[in-house]
Write an enzyme that holds these catalytic residues in place. Structure first.
Site, PDB file in Angstrom:
ATOM      1  CG  HIS A 156      -1.434 -30.413   9.602  1.00  0.00           C
ATOM      2  ND1 HIS A 156      -0.304 -29.803   9.081  1.00  0.00           N
ATOM      3  CD2 HIS A 156      -1.401 -31.701   9.181  1.00  0.00           C
ATOM      4  CE1 HIS A 156       0.381 -30.702   8.385  1.00  0.00           C
ATOM      5  NE2 HIS A 156      -0.261 -31.853   8.421  1.00  0.00           N
ATOM      6  CG  HIS A 206      -2.343 -34.806   4.550  1.00  0.00           C
ATOM      7  ND1 HIS A 206      -2.836 -33.564   4.847  1.00  0.00           N
ATOM      8  CD2 HIS A 206      -1.326 -35.024   5.405  1.00  0.00           C
ATOM      9  CE1 HIS A 206      -2.135 -33.049   5.844  1.00  0.00           C
ATOM     10  NE2 HIS A 206      -1.212 -33.913   6.204  1.00  0.00           N
ATOM     11  CD  GLU A 239       0.275 -42.506   9.575  1.00  0.00           C
ATOM     12  OE1 GLU A 239       0.053 -43.337   8.664  1.00  0.00           O
ATOM     13  OE2 GLU A 239       1.293 -42.503  10.275  1.00  0.00           O
ATOM     14  CG  ASP A 240      -2.451 -39.065  12.246  1.00  0.00           C
ATOM     15  OD1 ASP A 240      -1.763 -40.073  12.491  1.00  0.00           O
ATOM     16  OD2 ASP A 240      -1.971 -37.987  11.881  1.00  0.00           O
ATOM     17  CG  ASP A 265       2.305 -33.315   5.693  1.00  0.00           C
ATOM     18  OD1 ASP A 265       1.676 -32.745   6.603  1.00  0.00           O
ATOM     19  OD2 ASP A 265       2.888 -34.412   5.829  1.00  0.00           O
ATOM     20  CG  ASP A 271      25.205  -9.190  -4.449  1.00  0.00           C
ATOM     21  OD1 ASP A 271      25.763  -9.248  -3.338  1.00  0.00           O
ATOM     22  OD2 ASP A 271      25.591  -9.824  -5.432  1.00  0.00           O
TER      23      ASP A 271
HETATM   24 MN    MN Z   1       0.290 -34.013   7.855  1.00  0.00          MN
END
Ligand code: MN
Length: 714
Positions: free
Chosen positions: A48, A72, A76-77, A139, A259
């Site tokens: 990711h 990024h 957070e993780d 993201d 078109d």
């Molecule tokens: Mn992410």
């Protein structure tokens, strides 16, 4: 899987002087801390951040931004800490990653008000450094590309949020390919069936289409060559979402829509050659009148430049051609990212930062005095979907306004004061009504009058965010002034009973003191509260006389404030109290179960609207009070329902049978049929709650021949 080396190679292509070691370290760090984590697809998590970095490279971002992309999700993780990031990658990378961590915590799928507040926070965050938003877009794009691993409901929620917020932002930033891909992915998820069918039908005609594209490209390239112009000519199938949108807008079936292919000429040359190329195209094929758009002379607000024309092709088909230079093309694809400049060996810098991001600052500034977050999001959305019309001032300056704009919108775009005093308008020299809709190329002249004030009915036709919020603002100001006057009268009368003068009390500062004690801040606010009925004049007079205020239990006080009825009969609680006089608004006729908003009405207690009723934006937000439905109240409410159908015999009987079967009373019913044998039935029914109403409406919709069932006001 994308490898780190691919990313490094591609950064070096557009930014030879970049700091590769930083990228390298960010990659190694991200791999280490995400080790052992997996995505929903079962792939290692590291895929990711790598893909996100890859998208940032597609946007030609600098190494700081790409590194932040790799990192990024680390705060957070994972166990990584801000201190670690600062030490290893410096303040700038940390700032971006922290900004993204904060963004990740913002919840959009919540109650309307919280959602609006979240949106405001996001705008504030990204206005600090636009790169935060660019990483967020990357993201989101990768998450959308891999959405099939998510549950159906969660996927739909993410797609809806993307459609509401991120796709418009990409558009506003002028990053076309991201906006298009997001739109397309959303369409495939939110309209699955339609998208699948459309894809199949397009696939079945692929052979013929490819042949046709080659033919057109050959003609165009050779004619351009004859005139000494070189260009890359491409013809590609438009994405599903835009084809579908076009079919819907023009109400055409795919077979009648020619078109579906967009031809594009990217010229090696300057702007003048773009017009030369246009001349050549129009010499080969006849142009369709009214379809030529010159975004070179008049770029879109997001910076987009190109010529668009539609011509009648060799088979009588409509053909869309876009003509631009390489430079214009890059700007259209990369948007603001195209304005990133790389100094050799040095840091990347956004050129023309002010011009590119000015709209963002303006947008925040313009809306900062909007007290109601719901109104904030409504007005901001208008500004994020700029489908614009170009008009001229009498001095020849160009203004771009939202399509559908009127002279009043134009006046506000020039200056708030011009808007407030707008009394009339001349378009191309002729007087027009204020609600006249402006067209491209109009020259607009505003007639102002000092005595003019913004009128409530302007809200029926203005379309720009600025005009809407200014008009509402001044209607509220007038409303507030009126309440202040009423409050002043009430208090004066009350004080006179004990021989006191309000003017004297104000002069001596006594009223100010009471105002502060009451938490009203100023004398004006106190008087307005009196006028709205939120405070009683007797109470304030007592305080001014110095009498001890009688301690009233809040329940009793409310009853005094809002009326004496023991049972409201409306099934509404105000501020947790049931014994308050409340009235259901006729305009939107809310039912138990609907989200509601309450407003204090002078002398008539509280009026309850549906939370999405347009009327509530016109009311002074000072008057808003918390209301909720009485949980066990079984009070039927009158609402109106409209059923449209083919004029099938016995249909009316079927509908009424369904309604009565639910124990719902029908107050009245009217039916009419028109010449095309289409029937319309309107029912006034008494329903207890919105769940019952919805299930009845669902059942009626299932009757053969019924084309629509709608809920109207009361
Ligand atoms: Mn992410």
């Amino acid at each position: 899987m994308l490898r780190f080396n691919d990313i490094a190679d591609r950064v070096l292509e557009y930014h030879p002087g970049c700091d590769l070691s930083m990228l390298q370290r960010a990659y190694v760090f991200s791999a280490k801390v995400h080790d052992g984590q997996e995505r929903l697809s079962g792939e290692p998590y590291l895929v990711h951040p790598l893909e996100v970095a890859g998208i940032l490279v597609d946007m030609r971002m600098d190494e700081v931004t790409v590194s932040a992309g790799l990192l990024h999700d680390t705060i957070e993780d994972t166990l990584a800490t801000p201190d670690e990031l600062r030490r290893l990658f410096g303040e700038e990378v940390l700032f971006l990653v922290e900004g993204l961590t904060k963004l990740a915590k913002i919840e959009f799928n919540s109650a309307r008000e919280r959602q609006a507040e979240s949106f405001r926070k996001m705008l504030v965050a990204m206005s600090k450094d636009i790169r935060i938003l660019l990483i967020k877009l990357a993201d989101r794009l990768h998450n959308m590309r891999t959405l099939e691993h998510m549950g159906e409901e969660a996927a739909a929620r993410v797609a809806q949020e993307t459609r509401d917020i991120y796709a418009p932002l990409a558009h506003r930033l002028g990053i076309n390919w991201i906006k298009q891909e997001l739109d397309d992915l959303c369409f495939r998820i939110l309209d699955q069936e339609v998208a699948k069918e459309l894809a199949q039908r397009l696939e079945s005609k692929r052979g013929a289409r490819e042949h046709y594209v080659e033919e057109v490209i050959a003609i165009l390239s050779s004619k351009l060559g004859d005139f000494g112009l070189t260009a890359r000519v491409t013809g590609r199938l438009k994405d599903l979402a835009s084809i579908h949108e076009k079919m819907r807008r023009e109400d055409l079936d795919l077979d009648d829509l020619y078109d579906v292919i967009a031809f594009r000429m990217i010229l090696d040359g300057n702007a003048a050659e773009v017009y030369a190329a246009l001349g050549i195209v129009h010499a080969i094929w006849r142009p369709v009148p009214g379809r030529f758009k010159d975004y070179v002379a008049l770029p879109k607000p997001n910076g987009y430049r190109s010529l668009h024309t539609t011509v009648i092709g060799a088979y009588g088909e409509r053909m869309e051609v876009q003509i631009r230079t390489r430079e214009m093309h890059n700007a259209a694809e990369y948007g603001i990212a195209a304005h990133w400049k790389y100094k050799s060996g040095g840091k990347a810098e956004a050129e023309d930062r002010e011009g590119q991001f000015a709209w963002l600052g303006e947008l925040l500034e313009r809306h900062q005095d909007l007290a109601d977050p719901t109104e904030f999001i409504e007005t901001v959305k208008v500004d994020l979907f700029p489908d614009e019309v170009y008009v001229f001032t009498p001095r020849g300056e160009v203004l771009s306004l939202a399509r559908g704009a009127t002279p009043v919108d134009f006046a506000y775009a020039i200056h708030s004061e011009v808007g407030d005093q707008c009394a009339g308008a001349r378009v191309n020299g002729r007087m027009v009504p204020l609600r006249h809709v402006l067209s491209d190329g109009d020259t607009v002249e505003i007639v102002t009058r000092k005595s003019q004030v913004p009128r409530k009915d302007w809200l029926d036709f203005v379309v720009t965010g600025k005009a809407r919020s200014r008009v509402r603002h001044s209607i509220r100001a007038v409303d507030q002034a009126r309440s202040r006057e009423l409050g002043r009268e009430l208090l004066e009368r009350e004080l006179r009973k004990s021989g006191m003068s309000l003017a004297r009390q104000i002069e001596e500062g006594a009223v100010q003191k009471i105002a502060e004690r009451q938490g009203r801040g100023s004398v004006d606010a106190l008087l307005a509260a009196l006028g709205y009925g939120r405070l009683r004049a007797g109470e304030v007079a007592r305080a001014l006389r110095g009498d001890a205020p009688p301690a009233e239990p809040p329940r009793r006080r409310r009853r005094l404030l809002f009326g004496r009825s023991q049972r409201s009969g409306s099934g509404i609680r105000v501020g947790g109290q049931s014994d308050v006089m409340a009235r259901i608004a006729r305009c939107c006729a809310p039912l138990p179960g609907d989200e509601v908003a309450g407003f204090v009405t002078r002398g008539r207690g509280v009026t309850v609207h549906r939370a999405d009723c347009r009327k509530i934006f016109e009311v002074d937000q000072e008057r808003r009070v918390d209301v909720e439905w009485e949980p066990e109240a079984d009070v039927p409410h009158k609402i109106r329902m409209r059923v449209r159908s083919r004029d099938a015999p016995g249909l009316l009987a079927k509908v009424t049978r369904i309604i009565s079967a639910r124990g719902i009373n029908i107050g009245s019913a009217r039916a009419s049929t028109n010449a095309e044998r289409l029937a319309e039935q309107t029912f006034d029914v008494w329903v207890n709650d919105v769940a019952t109403l919805n299930s009845v409406m669902r059942e009626i919709r299932r009757i053969r021949g019924v084309t629509s069932v709608e809920r109207l006001g009361g």
